[in-house]
Scaffold this motif. Structure first.
Motif, PDB file in Angstrom:
ATOM      1  N   TYR A  37       6.566  -3.538   2.952  1.00 29.32           N
ATOM      2  CA  TYR A  37       6.252  -2.106   4.129  1.00 29.32           C
ATOM      3  C   TYR A  37       7.412  -3.124   4.956  1.00 29.32           C
ATOM      4  N   TYR A  71       3.226   2.754   2.407  1.00 30.85           N
ATOM      5  CA  TYR A  71       4.038   1.883   2.110  1.00 30.85           C
ATOM      6  C   TYR A  71       3.800   1.592   0.258  1.00 30.85           C
ATOM      7  N   LEU A 124      -1.186   1.042   5.303  1.00 35.39           N
ATOM      8  CA  LEU A 124       0.078   0.097   4.484  1.00 35.39           C
ATOM      9  C   LEU A 124       0.134   1.797   3.052  1.00 35.39           C
ATOM     10  N   TYR A 169       2.807  -3.145  -2.644  1.00 33.98           N
ATOM     11  CA  TYR A 169       3.742  -3.277  -1.371  1.00 33.98           C
ATOM     12  C   TYR A 169       4.938  -3.624  -0.927  1.00 33.98           C
TER      13      TYR A 169
END
Length: 136
Positions: free
Chosen positions: A90, A134, A131, A88
């Motif tokens: 972000y 992302y 999330l 991830y």
């Protein structure tokens, strides 16, 4: 020479950080980014990710888990972490706003008030859903 995979939990903290950087940089390379490790945190960033478009540059803080921190607010940082086979990356402030607006993290929470941090070693389902855009 025979290659043997390392056991992550046996690495020291610096080795884990190097390992995580390499894994995340490899994933970002698939999306056209060249990652440049910084020898010292620069404005909170552990590395810079430069896109092949010549315009997109991400300043990235490397973490071992889902995290937000008051010290990163307003610095246009991205947070990168690995969770299982997922990676991830972000935008910190966007995710923090989402946490506060959704009620998932109250600004008056004790940990946020006392230390200005909040993290989750295992992201809850609502966070994984938030999330999704992302995940790389």
């Amino acid at each position: 020479m025979t290659f043997q995979r390392v056991i992550y939990r046996r690495l020291n903290s610096r080795q884990k950080e190097n390992f995580n950087f390499q894994k995340i940089a490899a994933r970002l390379a698939d999306y056209g980014f060249n990652c440049l490790r910084l020898s010292d945190d620069w404005e909170g960033a552990d590395f810079i990710a430069c896109h092949v478009d010549g315009e997109t540059i991400l300043e990235v803080q490397l973490k071992s888990r889902l995290s937000v921190a008051r010290k990163y607010v307003g610095k246009d940082l991205h947070i990168a972490f690995l969770h299982g086979n997922d990676c991830y990356v972000y935008p910190h402030d966007v995710f923090l706003s989402l946490l506060v607006e959704s009620g998932a993290m109250r600004e008056q929470s004790a940990l946020w008030q006392s230390k200005g941090i909040r993290s989750w070693p295992n992201p809850p389902n609502w966070a994984i859903d938030a999330l999704a855009a992302y995940r790389i």
